[in-house]
Design an enzyme around this catalytic site. Structure first.
Site, PDB file in Angstrom:
ATOM      1  N   SER A 141       0.761  -1.065   0.191  1.00  0.00           N
ATOM      2  CA  SER A 141      -0.070  -0.012   0.017  1.00  0.00           C
ATOM      3  C   SER A 141       0.852   1.279  -0.090  1.00  0.00           C
ATOM      4  O   SER A 141       1.402   1.511  -1.006  1.00  0.00           O
ATOM      5  CB  SER A 141      -0.942  -0.168   1.235  1.00  0.00           C
ATOM      6  OG  SER A 141      -1.928   0.988   1.137  1.00  0.00           O
ATOM      7  N   ASP A 298      -2.330   6.412  -4.004  1.00  0.00           N
ATOM      8  CA  ASP A 298      -0.947   6.001  -3.320  1.00  0.00           C
ATOM      9  C   ASP A 298      -0.561   4.962  -4.236  1.00  0.00           C
ATOM     10  O   ASP A 298      -1.203   4.624  -5.227  1.00  0.00           O
ATOM     11  CB  ASP A 298      -1.368   5.250  -1.871  1.00  0.00           C
ATOM     12  CG  ASP A 298      -2.257   4.396  -1.772  1.00  0.00           C
ATOM     13  OD1 ASP A 298      -3.314   4.213  -2.721  1.00  0.00           O
ATOM     14  OD2 ASP A 298      -2.466   3.632  -0.724  1.00  0.00           O
ATOM     15  N   ASP A 300      -0.698   1.515  -4.495  1.00  0.00           N
ATOM     16  CA  ASP A 300      -1.757   0.516  -5.002  1.00  0.00           C
ATOM     17  C   ASP A 300      -3.036   1.154  -5.503  1.00  0.00           C
ATOM     18  O   ASP A 300      -3.877   0.173  -5.575  1.00  0.00           O
ATOM     19  CB  ASP A 300      -1.665  -0.790  -4.025  1.00  0.00           C
ATOM     20  CG  ASP A 300      -2.397  -0.060  -2.849  1.00  0.00           C
ATOM     21  OD1 ASP A 300      -2.379   1.133  -2.577  1.00  0.00           O
ATOM     22  OD2 ASP A 300      -2.638  -1.088  -1.880  1.00  0.00           O
ATOM     23  N   ASP A 302      -5.598   2.763  -3.689  1.00  0.00           N
ATOM     24  CA  ASP A 302      -6.716   2.635  -3.211  1.00  0.00           C
ATOM     25  C   ASP A 302      -7.260   3.741  -2.233  1.00  0.00           C
ATOM     26  O   ASP A 302      -8.127   3.824  -1.629  1.00  0.00           O
ATOM     27  CB  ASP A 302      -6.713   1.141  -2.258  1.00  0.00           C
ATOM     28  CG  ASP A 302      -6.088   0.990  -1.312  1.00  0.00           C
ATOM     29  OD1 ASP A 302      -4.941   1.958  -1.155  1.00  0.00           O
ATOM     30  OD2 ASP A 302      -5.826  -0.080  -0.399  1.00  0.00           O
TER      31      ASP A 302
END
Length: 557
Positions: A141, A298, A300, A302
């Site tokens: 993440s 960010d 990833d 999400d």
């Protein structure tokens, strides 16, 4: 675990990966202890840790072992097991994804893997769309570049439950990391059909679902807003810009230094849109371009962070709570206006997310469900609604850590959806001459001023882990007040309050409608405090918040 013996076993056996083999040879006793004092923890968030050699690190061996455990679990629970795999721009993400694919294929678990890096929500989406038994996303993440991770999704596209995580962990713990893991070659798997790439139609179907979240219902807005966008060197570039352009938002400037995938994150060491420093370059671009709106996702993709111009012409960052409340109010007001509010409408938020969200929901006739920290618990509630044939009752879900979801097409927060809906909301109000900051002030006037802050404290290594446990114990002691605000009630979620799963979280309800939540992070070596203060205005709230924070920090020494 005999640390020295395990280290020596790795020296002999961990020779296939050159990076791991080289690092093992250079380790001193301190590094050996930190890398081998435990196995990397596997829970509802899967694995997450520093990339490197050892049982407490992310490497091809720990990834292969987790994949073998997951494969064994899937074979016990599904007659024809299959898996969806995705990965982001982090260091070794593609390598770990292919290692996992090889292990699944060797265990006769059919593999569907995205051919290029993709956002987290596309794994949730593809798991549901392709009806696979599970999903795996290789990502850490928004963590710094030295981290990577391995998230696991159930067949419903939601991150695994506590029960499933315990069952998978039990399978993993049966395994010897070198003797019991079946591995397979990725290219050989592609050639024999046990591994296949996810077709482009699935990506298009995902984008179409995001586009269908619009709540304009035929209203015309000015879409020629000047947008600066940064994917923070992650997976968001293509899906976010594609969605925005297809919906008419073409005036987009991408932050050049953060445009292409790069797991080193050279211009944003902490690639988290919650952090001011990560947004700094985007803010510079916004000033240069005289942009109306700054968006950043960010790595990833999400989470979404935003900045808008204030009356002085300076760019102001909005918090996840503020953006979430604005989106909730916008979506609800549009649905009510156009007669599109479902029967028994529901909003889901986490217990550390601003309580004003619940007031807004109540105003529009929505029922609020409060869940533990982590979007998986919001996804779980959507699943429960779906079981009762009421998936359409879900209107919005959000968490203070910049995660939003407006529909039930995935079961995780979606930065593509968040970016698109923020652009639509911005354009809608801009067409009427209203800024997002004006709208926010209006919400404060209606519901009262509320300040929410997050403070993170880092505790690295085995000593840090032990210290965090001691600190949590100290917070469970006989405390009377924080910053002069008396404790009205203590909610200890370790006992499993209100039907929620047991969790090491404390929420102190203070007088004058203030509160503080304390919890260890599930994904980083950090302790977090969330402070909520209701007051007459910003200045008064900030003063109270400082006192509560100072008081809480006494327990961290």
């Amino acid at each position: 675990m005999d640390i020295k013996k395990e280290y020596e076993r790795w020296l002999v056996n961990a020779t296939a990966d050159a990076d791991v083999a080289a690092e093992l040879k250079t380790m001193d006793d301190t590094k050996i202890e930190d890398a081998f004092y435990r196995d990397l923890a596997f829970g509802t968030g899967g694995l997450r840790g520093v990339i490197g050699a050892g049982t407490n690190r992310m490497n091809v061996y720990t990834v292969a072992k987790a994949s073998q455990g997951l494969a064994d679990y899937l074979k016990k629970n599904f007659t024809e097991p299959s898996v969806t795999i995705g990965y982001d721009s982090r260091i070794k993400s593609d390598v770990f994804a292919k290692v996992a694919a090889g292990v699944f294929a060797a265990n006769c678990v059919k593999v569907n893997i995205w051919p290029v890096l993709m956002p987290v929500p596309t794994v949730s989406f593809a798991t549901r769309y392709l009806h696979t038994s599970a999903g795996v996303m290789v990502t850490a993440s928004h963590n710094p570049s030295k981290y990577n991770g391995y998230k696991v999704y159930g067949a419903d596209g939601c991150q695994i439950t506590t029960e499933a995580a315990a069952e998978i962990l039990a399978e993993i713990e049966k395994l010897d990391i070198f003797a019991d893991v079946k591995t397979g070659d990725f290219e050989a798997g592609m050639a024999n059909g046990s591994i296949q790439y996810i077709p482009d139609e699935v990506y298009t179907a995902f984008v179409e679902q995001v586009k269908s979240q619009s709540v304009l219902f035929g209203e015309e807005v000015n879409k020629d807003v000047a947008i600066v966008y940064s994917p923070l060197n992650g997976a968001g570039l293509k899906p976010v810009t594609r969605t925005l352009k297809e919906m008419g938002y073409s005036n987009i400037t991408v932050v050049k230094e953060q445009e292409q995938p790069d797991g080193n994150f050279l211009t944003c060491p902490y690639p988290n849109p919650e952090i001011k420093e990560a947004m700094a370059l985007g803010m510079e671009y916004a000033k240069k371009c005289n942009a109306d709106l700054l968006l950043a996702t960010d790595p990833d993709c999400d989470r979404v962070g935003i900045a808008v111009k204030n009356k002085a012409g300076e760019y102001e960052l909005l918090t996840g709570n503020q953006t979430g409340m604005l989106l909730l109010d916008y979506i609800c007001s549009q649905r009510v206006k156009h007669g599109k509010m479902p029967a028994d409408p529901v909003m889901v938020k986490t217990i550390v997310t601003m309580d004003m969200g619940e007031q807004i929901a109540t105003h529009y006739g929505l029922r609020t469900i409060n869940v533990l920290t982590g979007f998986k618990f919001i996804g779980e509630q959507i699943g429960k609604l779906e079981e009762h044939g009421k998936a359409d009752s879900y209107v919005f879900g959000f968490e203070e850590s910049y995660g939003y979801l407006t529909g039930s097409y995935v079961r995780d927060k979606d930065g593509v959806d968040g970016a698109y809906m923020i652009c639509e909301m911005f354009s809608y109000y801009a067409t009427k001459g209203i800024s997002l900051l004006d709208k926010l002030d209006e919400l404060y006037k209606t519901y009262g001023y509320c300040l929410n802050t997050l403070h993170s404290y880092e505790f690295d290594g085995s000593a840090g882990f032990a210290k965090m446990q001691n600190i949590m114990q100290a917070f469970r002691g006989d405390i009377k007040e924080f910053g002069g605000k008396k404790i009205v009630k203590l909610l200890d979620y370790a006992t499993g309050l209100g039907g929620l799963p047991k969790s090491d979280v404390l929420k102190f309800l203070l007088e004058d409608n203030c509160s503080i939540v304390v919890r260890p992070s599930g994904t980083e070596p950090k302790l977090k405090t969330y402070i909520s203060v209701s007051a007459e205005n910003k200045e008064a709230a900030e003063k109270v918040e400082r006192e509560i924070c100072k008081s809480a920090e006494e327990f961290l020494k």
